[in-house]
Write an enzyme that holds these catalytic residues in place. Structure first.
Site, PDB file in Angstrom:
ATOM      1  N   HIS A 172       0.944   5.050   1.030  1.00 11.53           N
ATOM      2  CA  HIS A 172       0.365   6.052   1.932  1.00 11.53           C
ATOM      3  C   HIS A 172       0.460   7.324   1.291  1.00 11.53           C
ATOM      4  CE1 HIS A 172       0.326   3.824   5.844  1.00 11.53           C
ATOM      5  NE2 HIS A 172       1.388   3.020   5.268  1.00 11.53           N
ATOM      6  N   HIS A 188       0.886  -1.084   0.151  1.00  3.89           N
ATOM      7  CA  HIS A 188      -0.184   0.137   0.051  1.00  3.89           C
ATOM      8  C   HIS A 188       0.713   1.403  -0.169  1.00  3.89           C
ATOM      9  CE1 HIS A 188       0.631  -1.501   3.983  1.00  3.89           C
ATOM     10  NE2 HIS A 188       0.750  -0.145   4.579  1.00  3.89           N
TER      11      HIS A 188
END
Ligand code: 5GP
Ligand code: ZN
Length: 142
Positions: free
Chosen positions: A102, A100
């Site tokens: 950010h 992921h």
């Protein structure tokens, strides 16, 4: 991968607050934001870390991150700056093992910061930089 929390978000099995989605990725609000507006961009297909992520998908995550960053600056959030952050591995603070990106909107005085190691502030000799670069270059050739 049913025990992966982010796969469950992709599959809609647990709730999330989405800001963007396409065929390759989804972007949603972090449940514990570092600053107001903190978004995570994740691939739909499970990849635990960078080594498992197809390069094209990685490029796409970055492009979507850019798009969201632009929106954060334009929006009424009035972001004055953006930090991208990607944790790959436990020692790098990865806690959810589904890649992921950010996207963290920044405003003056938001309280977010980085902590540097004890050696920071003592720049290494050029010879040391070259020795270290050589270690990386050698592996790049493999
Ligand atoms: P990491 O430390 O792995 O880079 O970051 C994981 C991030 O995922 C953290 O910022 C954490 O707040 C967020 N997170 C963990 N579980 C959930 C969840 O169930 N929903 C959402 N939206 N974010 C989560
Ligand atoms: Zn997953």
């Amino acid at each position: 991968m049913t025990d992966c929390i982010f796969c469950q978000i992709v599959e809609g099995k647990i709730p999330s607050t989405k800001v963007y989605q396409d065929d390759v990725c989804i972007a949603f609000m972090d449940i514990q934001p570092l600053t107001r507006g903190h978004v995570l961009v994740i691939p739909r297909s499970h990849a635990g870390g960078l080594a498992d992520l197809p390069p094209q998908t990685g490029g796409h995550l970055f492009q979507v991150g850019q798009k969201i960053a632009k929106a954060m600056r334009k929006s009424s959030l009035k972001a004055e700056g953006i930090n991208f952050f990607l944790a790959d591995g436990k020692v790098a603070f990865q806690t959810v093992f589904h890649v992921h990106l950010h996207v963290i909107p920044r405003t003056e005085g938001d309280g977010f910061g980085l902590k540097f190691g004890a050696e920071y502030g003592k720049p290494p000799e050029r010879s040391e930089l070259e020795r270290t670069a050589g270690q990386i270059q050698e592996a790049l050739g493999k």
